[in-house]
Design a protein around this motif. Structure first.
Motif: not given
Length: 300
Positions: A236-253
């Protein structure tokens, strides 16, 4: 029939004392298994109880103090509204569902071909596909991104939801083909041949015979793939990045842990929100999961 009846009768306790000992043995086994299950559940129970407690209570007493339990839903409200967990939850669902269905459908078709359709180099290709199981995901990132950028620059396959769907599909296909092919070859050969003699096409056999008989194996892979995608952080970090609008659950946690390292009332609420969906999926499909894992392990 009499020999069978005598053997069955001989295997059962005939006296009241024998029946009592047998029941006691079963009770002991059930008690031990229950205690082991309870020990495994203790961290989850503690996480759940803590997620409903106010911050002041968490700092004062432990979650096991039943006399000082005051429950509140404000922790979940803060996480969902203020910390962006709701958007991350929707993004994760939007990623996990297609990333599970795509490799499941493509892998089932490929597994049927490797099982019941004869074509040149079939076994060699299957060995090559199986070998991809040994390739770590981290090693494949640079070649995958480079190939997507150089060969298909106009499609922008290195960023966005479409890119992550294709990435998860590519990483999940080897396991899907390997698992489903090993299940498909255990299906009755006479049934497949009878359908072909009746004029059924390969797609008809796949849709009307193979798929209904392979629900446990399909459910097993679906659980594996869904849990892996749901808990994925790196892809998710590689293909979406850390942006708030594309954040996933592990990234948000992870961001929640960095911003509120001492706010256990928010961290536990966010952690339980992250695990509740995978836990529900596994509990709903656990029977099919066990049947799919054990299928083909014993030859009749």
């Amino acid at each position: 029939m009499s020999v069978l009846a005598e053997s069955l009768a001989g295997s059962r306790p005939r006296t009241p004392a024998g029946r009592a000992v047998a029941a006691l043995n079963h009770a002991v086994i059930h008690i031990v298994l229950g205690l082991i299950g309870l020990i495994w559940l203790v961290p989850t129970i503690g996480l759940l109880v803590t997620s409903f407690r106010p911050r002041s209570d968490i700092q004062a007493t432990g979650w096991w103090d039943i006399f000082e339990l005051h429950f509140t839903l404000d922790n979940y409200r803060q996480v969902l509204e203020a910390q962006g967990m709701l958007q991350a939850f929707m993004n994760t669902v939007f990623i996990a569902v297609p990333s599970t269905l795509l490799p499941l459908g493509i892998g089932a078709l490929a597994a049927y071909a490797f099982s019941w359709i004869r074509f040149p180099f079939r076994d060699t290709l299957f060995l090559i596909v199986t070998a991809f199981l040994l390739v770590p995901v981290q090693v494949a990132f640079i070649p995958l991104l480079t190939m997507s950028r150089d060969l298909l620059p106009d499609l922008q396959l290195t960023r966005g939801f479409g890119a992550i769907w294709l990435a998860h599909t590519a990483f999940g296909l080897p396991l899907a083909i390997f698992l489903l092919r090993n299940f498909f070859i255990t299906l009755p050969k006479d049934l497949i041949e009878a359908a072909r003699m009746d004029g059924a096409s390969n797609f008809s056999i796949f849709r009307r015979i193979v798929i209904p008989l392979s629900v446990p194996a399909l459910a097993s892979f679906a659980i594996f793939q869904f849990l892996w995608v749901w808990n994925d952080l790196l892809v998710a970090l590689v293909f979406l990045g850390p942006g708030t609008d594309v954040r996933v659950m592990p990234t948000a946690l992870f961001n929640l842990l960095g911003a509120y390292g001492g706010a256990w009332h928010l961290l536990t609420a966010g952690a339980f929100l992250t695990m509740i969906v995978p836990l529900g999926v596994f509990l709903a499909l656990q029977r099919a999961f066990v049947r799919g894992i054990l299928a083909g392990s014993v030859k009749s």
